[in-house]
Design a protein around this motif. Structure first.
Motif, PDB file in Angstrom:
ATOM      1  N   ARG A 150      46.740  58.688  31.907  1.00  0.00           N
ATOM      2  CA  ARG A 150      45.450  58.330  31.275  1.00  0.00           C
ATOM      3  C   ARG A 150      44.793  57.162  32.035  1.00  0.00           C
ATOM      4  N   LEU A 151      45.615  56.178  32.410  1.00  0.00           N
ATOM      5  CA  LEU A 151      45.061  54.985  33.063  1.00  0.00           C
ATOM      6  C   LEU A 151      44.550  55.314  34.467  1.00  0.00           C
ATOM      7  N   LYS A 152      45.250  56.202  35.138  1.00  0.00           N
ATOM      8  CA  LYS A 152      44.773  56.638  36.471  1.00  0.00           C
ATOM      9  C   LYS A 152      43.408  57.324  36.341  1.00  0.00           C
ATOM     10  N   GLY A 186      50.733  50.743  40.786  1.00  0.00           N
ATOM     11  CA  GLY A 186      50.027  51.827  41.483  1.00  0.00           C
ATOM     12  C   GLY A 186      48.751  52.263  40.772  1.00  0.00           C
ATOM     13  N   CYS A 187      48.581  51.847  39.508  1.00  0.00           N
ATOM     14  CA  CYS A 187      47.350  52.173  38.749  1.00  0.00           C
ATOM     15  C   CYS A 187      46.415  50.963  38.673  1.00  0.00           C
ATOM     16  N   ALA A 211      52.980  39.776  47.815  1.00  0.00           N
ATOM     17  CA  ALA A 211      51.605  40.240  48.055  1.00  0.00           C
ATOM     18  C   ALA A 211      51.597  41.479  48.948  1.00  0.00           C
ATOM     19  N   ASP A 212      52.451  41.507  49.962  1.00  0.00           N
ATOM     20  CA  ASP A 212      52.527  42.689  50.844  1.00  0.00           C
ATOM     21  C   ASP A 212      52.926  43.921  50.042  1.00  0.00           C
ATOM     22  N   PHE A 213      53.910  43.722  49.153  1.00  0.00           N
ATOM     23  CA  PHE A 213      54.388  44.816  48.303  1.00  0.00           C
ATOM     24  C   PHE A 213      53.242  45.338  47.425  1.00  0.00           C
ATOM     25  N   LEU A 214      52.499  44.417  46.826  1.00  0.00           N
ATOM     26  CA  LEU A 214      51.409  44.802  45.912  1.00  0.00           C
ATOM     27  C   LEU A 214      50.271  45.496  46.657  1.00  0.00           C
ATOM     28  N   THR A 215      49.926  44.961  47.809  1.00  0.00           N
ATOM     29  CA  THR A 215      48.853  45.554  48.606  1.00  0.00           C
ATOM     30  C   THR A 215      49.251  46.980  49.004  1.00  0.00           C
ATOM     31  N   GLY A 216      50.534  47.149  49.345  1.00  0.00           N
ATOM     32  CA  GLY A 216      51.043  48.474  49.707  1.00  0.00           C
ATOM     33  C   GLY A 216      50.935  49.473  48.560  1.00  0.00           C
ATOM     34  N   GLY A 218      48.448  49.455  46.495  1.00  0.00           N
ATOM     35  CA  GLY A 218      47.032  49.708  46.256  1.00  0.00           C
ATOM     36  C   GLY A 218      46.302  48.636  45.463  1.00  0.00           C
ATOM     37  N   VAL A 219      46.998  47.531  45.152  1.00  0.00           N
ATOM     38  CA  VAL A 219      46.355  46.433  44.416  1.00  0.00           C
ATOM     39  C   VAL A 219      45.344  45.741  45.333  1.00  0.00           C
TER      40      VAL A 219
END
Ligand code: ADP
Length: 298
Positions: A150-152, A186-187, A211-216, A218-219
């Motif tokens: 739903r969130l996607k 990822g959402c 931050a690298d993990f989050l950017t990867g 899609g944040v």
């Protein structure tokens, strides 16, 4: 007017007071953020809770409390015969606070069923939605997956999704949490985690690694909190001014989120917004409990 939805659970809070008494309130991560966001916003907006409560006297009092804070109750599902979760804050002889929870039967655990029966109507017209790792931890795996779908879809329609992992070891296993929190990131467009949870769950020792993990995943916008030490805002460090007196750190992170999002919605840059979030969190930890009394707010 923008529609801002905070999805998750609000609980009955019993906080130890003097003389063996308890002071009753209402609290919960996304509710705390909703209150501070609503109080801090300069732009008119509809701030509401997307939650499920019961039809008992405590649930009614909780809804009245939301209304008194100016929150929109249209998406608070009321389940006949259900009750809200409850937690108690005890202070031990060493002055340490302990949290005891009665939430396994809480109405909020049925939130996804309510959303599905309503065909996702609550999401209609939403501009921004905040959810947390606690919002997910209290759900079954099947409901977590349904909710993330739903969130996607909501995000694909242009809404901004904000996620704070708020990892609580008591609510789920480490591997299970690491799996679902990564799915949730990822959402998300905006992530507001603490470094400590990234250290515990994914072994990331620095804000840069997190931050690298989050950017990867899609944040696009992130603030990494490190308690009284510092903030990491989209690649830039920001010093935190230590509080003169720490009375109770409950809701430090939640109030930060409220102040941050209010400033972002009012048009401030992420760095300026982080300053506003930090100033609010610093104030909140000078008071007992999650929510500063309304008469002490102005
Ligand atoms: P939580 O564990 O509730 O998520 P944190 O400990 O990460 O909260 O703190 C959230 C924010 O609160 C920090 O980013 C900081 O801005 C503020 N904060 C926390 N502790 C202090 C302190 N001792 N002095 C000033 N600000 C603080």
């Amino acid at each position: 007017m923008k529609k801002l939805l905070m999805l998750g659970e609000c609980m009955v809070e019993m906080a130890a007071a003097d003389g063996g008494l308890y002071r009753q309130g209402f609290a919960g991560d996304v509710y705390n953020t909703a209150v501070y966001l609503k109080r801090s916003l300069n732009t008119p907006a509809q701030v509401g809770l997307l939650t499920a409560v019961g039809d008992d006297a405590m649930s009614e009092a909780m809804l009245a409390c939301f209304r008194a804070e100016g929150l929109d109750n249209r998406h608070c599902y009321q389940l006949p015969g259900a009750m809200p979760g409850l937690y108690l804050i005890e202070v031990d002889e060493a002055g340490e606070r302990n949290f005891l929870y009665w939430r396994s039967q809480a109405a909020a655990r049925q939130l996804v069923r309510c959303i599905e029966e309503d065909n996702g109507a609550a999401f209609s017209g939403t501009d921004l939605l905040l959810f947390s790792g606690i919002s997910l931890a209290i759900l079954s795996a099947e409901h977590r997956a349904l909710l993330l779908e739903r969130l996607k879809a909501l995000r694909a329609q242009g809404a901004t999704l904000v996620f704070d992992p708020n990892y609580r070891a008591k609510l789920w296993g480490k591997d299970e949490a690491a799996h679902w929190l990564a799915q949730a990131y990822g959402c998300a467009d905006i992530a507001l985690p603490g470094l400590e949870e990234h250290q515990l769950l994914w072994g990331q020792q620095s804000p840069e690694q997190a931050a690298d993990f989050l950017t990867g995943l899609g944040v696009k916008e992130l603030v990494i909190k490190q308690g009284p030490e510092q903030l990491f805002v989209n690649g830039q460090y920001l010093a935190v001014t230590p509080a003169e007196q720490v009375v109770d750190t409950t809701a430090a992170g939640d109030s930060f989120n409220g102040g941050y999002l209010a400033a972002r919605l009012d048009g401030q840059s992420p760095l300026e917004a982080a300053k506003q979030g930090a100033a609010l969190a610093r104030r909140v930890i000078g008071y007992r409990g999650a929510i500063i009394d309304k008469n002490q707010w102005a």
